[in-house]
Design a protein around this motif. Structure first.
Motif, PDB file in Angstrom:
ATOM      1  N   PHE A   1      27.771  79.472  27.379  1.00  0.00           N
ATOM      2  CA  PHE A   1      28.774  80.652  28.047  1.00  0.00           C
ATOM      3  C   PHE A   1      28.504  81.708  29.515  1.00  0.00           C
ATOM      4  CE2 PHE A   1      30.697  85.508  27.695  1.00  0.00           C
ATOM      5  CZ  PHE A   1      31.197  85.122  28.303  1.00  0.00           C
ATOM      6  N   TYR A   2      29.008  80.298  30.310  1.00  0.00           N
ATOM      7  CA  TYR A   2      28.605  80.516  31.564  1.00  0.00           C
ATOM      8  C   TYR A   2      29.240  81.327  32.857  1.00  0.00           C
ATOM      9  CZ  TYR A   2      26.273  75.521  31.370  1.00  0.00           C
ATOM     10  OH  TYR A   2      25.968  74.584  30.494  1.00  0.00           O
ATOM     11  N   GLN A   3      28.239  81.756  33.214  1.00  0.00           N
ATOM     12  CA  GLN A   3      28.409  82.991  34.170  1.00  0.00           C
ATOM     13  C   GLN A   3      30.309  82.693  35.303  1.00  0.00           C
ATOM     14  OE1 GLN A   3      25.591  84.909  37.120  1.00  0.00           O
ATOM     15  NE2 GLN A   3      24.381  84.760  34.747  1.00  0.00           N
ATOM     16  N   PRO A   4      31.029  83.503  35.809  1.00  0.00           N
ATOM     17  CA  PRO A   4      32.414  83.243  36.372  1.00  0.00           C
ATOM     18  C   PRO A   4      31.883  82.807  37.914  1.00  0.00           C
ATOM     19  CG  PRO A   4      32.507  85.390  35.217  1.00  0.00           C
ATOM     20  CD  PRO A   4      31.131  84.674  35.186  1.00  0.00           C
ATOM     21  N   THR A   5      31.093  82.404  38.195  1.00  0.00           N
ATOM     22  CA  THR A   5      31.050  82.273  39.747  1.00  0.00           C
ATOM     23  C   THR A   5      31.215  80.939  40.019  1.00  0.00           C
ATOM     24  OG1 THR A   5      28.790  81.713  39.575  1.00  0.00           O
ATOM     25  CG2 THR A   5      28.938  83.869  39.756  1.00  0.00           C
ATOM     26  N   ALA A   6      30.894  80.428  40.897  1.00  0.00           N
ATOM     27  CA  ALA A   6      31.384  79.128  42.092  1.00  0.00           C
ATOM     28  C   ALA A   6      30.453  78.130  41.765  1.00  0.00           C
ATOM     29  CB  ALA A   6      31.704  78.907  42.976  1.00  0.00           C
TER      30      ALA A   6
ATOM     31  N   LEU B   1      29.521  77.590  37.514  1.00  0.00           N
ATOM     32  CA  LEU B   1      30.805  77.160  36.864  1.00  0.00           C
ATOM     33  C   LEU B   1      30.806  75.384  37.135  1.00  0.00           C
ATOM     34  CD1 LEU B   1      34.177  79.363  37.488  1.00  0.00           C
ATOM     35  CD2 LEU B   1      32.651  78.519  35.168  1.00  0.00           C
ATOM     36  N   GLY B   2      30.454  75.166  38.766  1.00  0.00           N
ATOM     37  CA  GLY B   2      29.847  74.145  38.522  1.00  0.00           C
ATOM     38  C   GLY B   2      29.407  72.931  37.898  1.00  0.00           C
ATOM     39  N   ILE B   3      28.027  73.974  37.719  1.00  0.00           N
ATOM     40  CA  ILE B   3      26.534  73.273  36.838  1.00  0.00           C
ATOM     41  C   ILE B   3      27.336  73.435  35.267  1.00  0.00           C
ATOM     42  CG2 ILE B   3      25.253  74.319  35.234  1.00  0.00           C
ATOM     43  CD1 ILE B   3      23.455  75.964  38.227  1.00  0.00           C
ATOM     44  N   LYS B   4      28.979  73.878  35.322  1.00  0.00           N
ATOM     45  CA  LYS B   4      28.763  73.612  33.790  1.00  0.00           C
ATOM     46  C   LYS B   4      29.482  72.701  33.355  1.00  0.00           C
ATOM     47  CE  LYS B   4      32.499  75.478  30.488  1.00  0.00           C
ATOM     48  NZ  LYS B   4      33.602  77.086  30.447  1.00  0.00           N
ATOM     49  N   ALA B   5      30.832  72.420  34.714  1.00  0.00           N
ATOM     50  CA  ALA B   5      31.185  70.545  35.249  1.00  0.00           C
ATOM     51  C   ALA B   5      29.703  69.742  34.809  1.00  0.00           C
ATOM     52  CB  ALA B   5      31.770  71.513  36.065  1.00  0.00           C
ATOM     53  N   ASP B   6      29.253  69.532  35.582  1.00  0.00           N
ATOM     54  CA  ASP B   6      28.544  68.764  35.564  1.00  0.00           C
ATOM     55  C   ASP B   6      27.793  68.361  34.656  1.00  0.00           C
ATOM     56  OD1 ASP B   6      28.404  68.278  38.282  1.00  0.00           O
ATOM     57  OD2 ASP B   6      26.532  69.632  39.183  1.00  0.00           O
ATOM     58  N   GLU B   7      27.611  69.593  33.770  1.00  0.00           N
ATOM     59  CA  GLU B   7      26.297  68.970  32.461  1.00  0.00           C
ATOM     60  C   GLU B   7      27.762  68.814  31.439  1.00  0.00           C
ATOM     61  OE1 GLU B   7      23.391  70.221  30.832  1.00  0.00           O
ATOM     62  OE2 GLU B   7      23.426  70.155  33.220  1.00  0.00           O
ATOM     63  N   ALA B   8      29.070  68.744  31.809  1.00  0.00           N
ATOM     64  CA  ALA B   8      29.665  68.485  30.773  1.00  0.00           C
ATOM     65  C   ALA B   8      30.160  67.108  30.517  1.00  0.00           C
ATOM     66  CB  ALA B   8      31.211  68.935  31.034  1.00  0.00           C
ATOM     67  N   ALA B   9      29.699  65.479  32.233  1.00  0.00           N
ATOM     68  CA  ALA B   9      29.344  65.056  32.375  1.00  0.00           C
ATOM     69  C   ALA B   9      28.484  64.141  32.472  1.00  0.00           C
ATOM     70  CB  ALA B   9      30.121  64.808  33.942  1.00  0.00           C
ATOM     71  N   ASN B  10      27.033  64.592  32.473  1.00  0.00           N
ATOM     72  CA  ASN B  10      25.889  64.612  32.335  1.00  0.00           C
ATOM     73  C   ASN B  10      24.606  65.515  32.133  1.00  0.00           C
ATOM     74  OD1 ASN B  10      23.998  63.140  32.079  1.00  0.00           O
ATOM     75  ND2 ASN B  10      23.503  62.596  34.480  1.00  0.00           N
ATOM     76  N   VAL B  11      24.348  65.920  31.428  1.00  0.00           N
ATOM     77  CA  VAL B  11      23.811  67.208  30.362  1.00  0.00           C
ATOM     78  C   VAL B  11      22.577  66.753  31.281  1.00  0.00           C
ATOM     79  CG1 VAL B  11      25.169  67.000  27.621  1.00  0.00           C
ATOM     80  CG2 VAL B  11      22.903  65.433  28.632  1.00  0.00           C
ATOM     81  N   LEU B  12      22.002  65.740  31.828  1.00  0.00           N
ATOM     82  CA  LEU B  12      20.411  66.249  32.204  1.00  0.00           C
ATOM     83  C   LEU B  12      20.750  66.509  34.624  1.00  0.00           C
ATOM     84  CD1 LEU B  12      18.599  62.902  30.467  1.00  0.00           C
ATOM     85  CD2 LEU B  12      18.398  65.770  30.884  1.00  0.00           C
ATOM     86  N   SER B  13      21.908  66.997  34.312  1.00  0.00           N
ATOM     87  CA  SER B  13      22.607  66.752  35.862  1.00  0.00           C
ATOM     88  C   SER B  13      21.868  68.015  36.606  1.00  0.00           C
ATOM     89  CB  SER B  13      24.223  66.759  36.418  1.00  0.00           C
ATOM     90  OG  SER B  13      23.892  68.085  35.516  1.00  0.00           O
TER      91      SER B  13
ATOM     92  N   ASP C   1      33.094  81.279  25.538  1.00  0.00           N
ATOM     93  CA  ASP C   1      34.432  80.516  26.935  1.00  0.00           C
ATOM     94  C   ASP C   1      35.726  81.492  26.601  1.00  0.00           C
ATOM     95  OD1 ASP C   1      33.086  79.598  28.596  1.00  0.00           O
ATOM     96  OD2 ASP C   1      33.224  77.313  27.989  1.00  0.00           O
ATOM     97  N   LEU C   2      36.446  81.266  25.286  1.00  0.00           N
ATOM     98  CA  LEU C   2      37.552  81.543  25.014  1.00  0.00           C
ATOM     99  C   LEU C   2      37.619  83.858  24.499  1.00  0.00           C
ATOM    100  CD1 LEU C   2      38.704  78.821  23.351  1.00  0.00           C
ATOM    101  CD2 LEU C   2      39.543  79.452  25.651  1.00  0.00           C
ATOM    102  N   HIS C   3      36.560  83.442  24.043  1.00  0.00           N
ATOM    103  CA  HIS C   3      36.194  85.198  24.511  1.00  0.00           C
ATOM    104  C   HIS C   3      34.725  85.830  25.064  1.00  0.00           C
ATOM    105  CE1 HIS C   3      37.452  83.105  20.301  1.00  0.00           C
ATOM    106  NE2 HIS C   3      37.698  84.293  20.014  1.00  0.00           N
TER     107      HIS C   3
END
Length: 400
Positions: A319-324, A327-339, A391-393
């Motif tokens: 559950f990530y903080q809604p900062t740019a 949210l960028g770290i969240k997207a990177d982690e979804a693609a590669n957990v070691l990013s 994320d949805l709550h």
């Protein structure tokens, strides 16, 4: 008729209170036998019991069989004095009584033509030969010295024969109650007692009804088998004994802070590739408060009070903080957990905050000889801001 009704109501109230207070054993006892140097029994010996926790000294006289007994003693350290005309006075210091403990203190008195006192110290610790159950007692010294989190469930975790459903790392789970089981028993049979009163949660049988100020406890005793017959069930018995005032003023204050800046992480990249996370990482945990007590009138009225507050802030996984940046770290982690480093990930997690606040007051009044009245009040408060957050709550849709 109205006065009679009020009297009957008061009698019923006191009868109910007495029955409730005796429902769980929260006291110990000192007993023993007195003999002369030849081993002969000595009746008529005056036995005096003193302790900082007693409003007034207690006295007893040995029977024809040379025996004496002080039942239902509060937990604490006692001194026992044996006196008889024509014999040397004997004093036994440092007798420690815990919940349910029966301390056998015997004395052998020598004939003396002058007034003389013998103080016995350095003997082997008193062993409870009457106890047939399985219990573990945590004195105030142990509660304050063991390096662990600060709540009763951590003490349960340290008790032999009890299995917990989670690990409390540094206090990250102190805002929630842990589930536990012992010797194959049903958890709904577990019993919680506070100063002799059964406080088990009626809405969640076997659980505690609230959370506690850890520094309010003088002692905890955990029974896991062969419990006292006064316990209504055969489950784990948790006996909590609170502090009280004495004839001397005393007080203390505390401030503990556990911060993520001094937190290490032992999750390797290989483990992260397999889906491992850092658990609920600690962001900041604060525990502060004070306690103070003393006599309003020495030997007659004691008062003790305490205030404690805990703030437990941990991260909500995924559950990530809604900062740019986050949210960028969240997207990177979804693609590669070691990013990104696990520290960067943890720093972007939203906060799950639990507030625990407790106010305690205890008063002891010596009504008349060998009888005293005790009053205890606890006000407990808990707030939890992110139960079920994701994320949805978002936080504003959760329940406290």
């Amino acid at each position: 008729m109205k006065v009679r009704f009020i009297v009957l109501a008061l009698l019923a109230l006191f009868a109910t209170s007495a029955a409730t207070a005796s429902a769980q054993m929260q006291t110990g006892e000192i007993f023993g036998k007195v003999t002369d140097q030849s081993g002969g029994l000595l009746p008529g010996v005056t036995v005096t019991l003193t302790s900082p926790i007693l409003l007034q000294p207690l006295t007893a006289v040995t029977s024809e069989t040379g025996t004496y007994q002080f039942p239902r003693l509060g937990i604490g350290t006692y001194t026992v004095k044996f006196e008889l005309t024509g014999f040397k006075t004997v004093v036994r210091d440092g007798i420690i009584v815990t919940v349910g403990f029966s301390a056998g203190v015997n004395a052998q008195m020598a004939i003396s033509t002058v007034q003389e006192t013998i103080t016995v110290t350095g003997e082997s610790p008193v062993v409870d030969t009457r106890n047939t159950g399985t219990k573990q007692t945590f004195t105030n010294e142990l509660l304050q010295s063991i390096p662990s989190a600060r709540d009763p469930w951590v003490i349960l975790q340290q008790t032999a024969g009890i299995a917990m459903d989670r690990e409390n790392i540094g206090g990250n789970m102190s805002g929630q109650q842990s589930n536990y089981v012992s010797r194959g028993g049903n958890p709904t049979n577990n019993k919680w007692s506070l100063d002799g009163v059964d406080i088990t949660d009626l809405a969640a049988t076997g659980a505690s009804p609230y959370y506690y100020d850890f520094d309010a406890f003088e002692e905890m005793t955990i029974n896991t088998g062969g419990v006292d017959v006064t316990q209504q069930t055969g489950g784990v018995g948790i006996n909590l004994v609170t502090n009280s005032g004495t004839d001397h003023f005393k007080g203390s204050a505390r401030y503990y802070d556990t911060n993520h800046r001094v937190e290490s992480n032992n999750i390797t990249d290989a483990q992260r590739n397999q889906g491992a996370t850092s658990g609920n990482p600690i962001q900041d945990i604060q525990d502060y408060g004070f306690e103070v007590g003393g006599p309003l009138k020495k030997g007659k009225v004691w008062l003790w009070g305490a205030f404690g507050k805990q703030l437990v802030d941990v991260g909500v996984l995924g559950f990530y903080q809604p900062t740019a940046t986050c949210l960028g770290i969240k997207a990177d982690e979804a693609a590669n957990v070691l990013s990104h480093s696990i520290t960067d990930v943890n720093n972007c997690l939203n906060t799950d905050r639990t507030l625990l606040q407790n106010t305690n007051v205890t008063a002891d009044v010596q009504l008349f000889n060998c009888n005293n009245l005790s009053f205890f009040n606890n006000f407990s408060r808990k707030e939890h801001n992110a139960r079920g957050a994701a994320d949805l709550h978002p936080i504003e849709t959760t329940t406290s």
